[in-house]
Design an enzyme around this catalytic site. Structure first.
Site, mmCIF file in Angstrom:
data_model
loop_
_atom_site.group_PDB
_atom_site.id
_atom_site.type_symbol
_atom_site.label_atom_id
_atom_site.label_comp_id
_atom_site.label_asym_id
_atom_site.label_seq_id
_atom_site.Cartn_x
_atom_site.Cartn_y
_atom_site.Cartn_z
ATOM 1 N N HIS A 87 8.955 -8.769 1.230
ATOM 2 C CA HIS A 87 8.890 -7.648 0.293
ATOM 3 C C HIS A 87 9.678 -8.028 -0.954
ATOM 4 O O HIS A 87 10.785 -8.581 -0.844
ATOM 5 C CB HIS A 87 9.562 -6.406 0.885
ATOM 6 C CG HIS A 87 8.918 -5.871 2.122
ATOM 7 N ND1 HIS A 87 8.114 -4.750 2.112
ATOM 8 C CD2 HIS A 87 8.966 -6.285 3.410
ATOM 9 C CE1 HIS A 87 7.711 -4.500 3.350
ATOM 10 N NE2 HIS A 87 8.202 -5.413 4.166
ATOM 11 N N HIS A 118 5.829 -11.907 5.929
ATOM 12 C CA HIS A 118 5.706 -11.415 4.550
ATOM 13 C C HIS A 118 7.084 -11.117 3.991
ATOM 14 O O HIS A 118 7.970 -10.689 4.709
ATOM 15 C CB HIS A 118 4.821 -10.162 4.470
ATOM 16 C CG HIS A 118 5.238 -9.053 5.397
ATOM 17 N ND1 HIS A 118 4.902 -9.053 6.736
ATOM 18 C CD2 HIS A 118 5.964 -7.940 5.193
ATOM 19 C CE1 HIS A 118 5.406 -7.970 7.303
ATOM 20 N NE2 HIS A 118 6.063 -7.274 6.401
ATOM 21 N N ASN A 166 11.517 -8.417 7.097
ATOM 22 C CA ASN A 166 11.770 -7.782 8.388
ATOM 23 C C ASN A 166 11.256 -8.707 9.483
ATOM 24 O O ASN A 166 10.126 -9.198 9.405
ATOM 25 C CB ASN A 166 11.056 -6.430 8.459
ATOM 26 C CG ASN A 166 11.592 -5.440 7.441
ATOM 27 O OD1 ASN A 166 12.779 -5.429 7.154
ATOM 28 N ND2 ASN A 166 10.709 -4.622 6.888
ATOM 29 N N ILE A 212 0.825 -1.214 0.000
ATOM 30 C CA ILE A 212 0.000 0.000 0.000
ATOM 31 C C ILE A 212 0.863 1.270 0.000
ATOM 32 O O ILE A 212 0.409 2.325 -0.439
ATOM 33 C CB ILE A 212 -1.010 -0.064 1.168
ATOM 34 C CG1 ILE A 212 -2.253 0.739 0.882
ATOM 35 C CG2 ILE A 212 -0.382 0.317 2.488
ATOM 36 C CD1 ILE A 212 -3.426 0.410 1.811
HETATM 37 P P1 AMP Z 1 7.066 -4.539 7.660
HETATM 38 O O1 AMP Z 1 6.203 -5.263 8.675
HETATM 39 O O2 AMP Z 1 7.898 -3.460 8.308
HETATM 40 O O3 AMP Z 1 7.903 -5.461 6.835
HETATM 41 O O4 AMP Z 1 6.134 -3.768 6.655
HETATM 42 C C1 AMP Z 1 4.764 -4.007 6.476
HETATM 43 C C2 AMP Z 1 4.393 -3.540 5.096
HETATM 44 O O5 AMP Z 1 3.012 -3.793 4.915
HETATM 45 C C3 AMP Z 1 4.608 -2.027 4.856
HETATM 46 O O6 AMP Z 1 5.441 -1.848 3.721
HETATM 47 C C4 AMP Z 1 3.191 -1.510 4.602
HETATM 48 O O7 AMP Z 1 3.140 -0.483 3.641
HETATM 49 C C5 AMP Z 1 2.453 -2.760 4.148
HETATM 50 N N1 AMP Z 1 1.021 -2.758 4.387
HETATM 51 C C6 AMP Z 1 0.389 -2.512 5.553
HETATM 52 N N2 AMP Z 1 -0.945 -2.613 5.403
HETATM 53 C C7 AMP Z 1 -1.158 -2.958 4.109
HETATM 54 C C8 AMP Z 1 -2.328 -3.210 3.334
HETATM 55 N N3 AMP Z 1 -3.567 -3.142 3.856
HETATM 56 N N4 AMP Z 1 -2.176 -3.522 2.023
HETATM 57 C C9 AMP Z 1 -0.939 -3.586 1.481
HETATM 58 N N5 AMP Z 1 0.192 -3.360 2.158
HETATM 59 C C10 AMP Z 1 0.096 -3.041 3.449
#
Ligand code: AMP
Ligand code: ZN
Length: 115
Positions: A104, A102, A89, A34
């Site tokens: 990236h 997840h 992460n 997002i």
């Molecule tokens: P991290 O947990 O630091 O690896 O990052 C979580 C990632 O999830 C971030 O890059 C957010 O932009 C992304 N994110 C959070 N909510 C959503 C969503 N509803 N749809 C898509 N991406 C998301």
């Protein structure tokens, strides 16, 4: 735990929160981040709720291999031809924000906003 009712990515898996999906199969879902850092920024997640990479065991080896192996195929499908980054992460010091495993996958022409 197969799903956590308070987890935003479990809600995406269940279709309760919309996402821009790029791939779905029995094991995983991939969708656009997002807040993209790069022209192409997707997240590959297991459908199963696993909070962090620190929580996986040998029983998840095939799942992790599937997630990593999918990355180059998705980048190709999305037109990324000049390389990409993969990033997981993990935990507070790993700056993890969403506690559902997840990966990236980021690519596309630089400059990027981050990373
Ligand atoms: P991290 O947990 O630091 O690896 O990052 C979580 C990632 O999830 C971030 O890059 C957010 O932009 C992304 N994110 C959070 N909510 C959503 C969503 N509803 N749809 C898509 N991406 C998301
Ligand atoms: Zn979850």
């Amino acid at each position: 735990m197969s799903a956590d009712p308070n987890c935003i990515f479990c809600k995406i898996v269940a279709g309760q929160i919309p996402s821009k999906k790029v791939h779905e199969d029995e094991q995983v879902l991939a969708f656009h981040d997002i807040h993209p850092w790069a022209p192409v920024h997707v997240l590959i997640i297991p459908k199963l709720h696993i909070a962090t990479l620190a929580d996986v065991g040998p029983e998840h080896d095939a799942l992790l291999g599937h997630m990593l192996g999918l990355a180059p195929r998705l980048m190709k499908q999305l037109g990324v031809t000049n390389g990409f980054r993969t990033l997981i992460n993990t935990g507070p010091d790993g700056l993890q924000e969403v506690y559902h495993l997840h990966m990236h996958v980021m690519g596309g022409p630089r400059p990027w906003s981050k990373g």
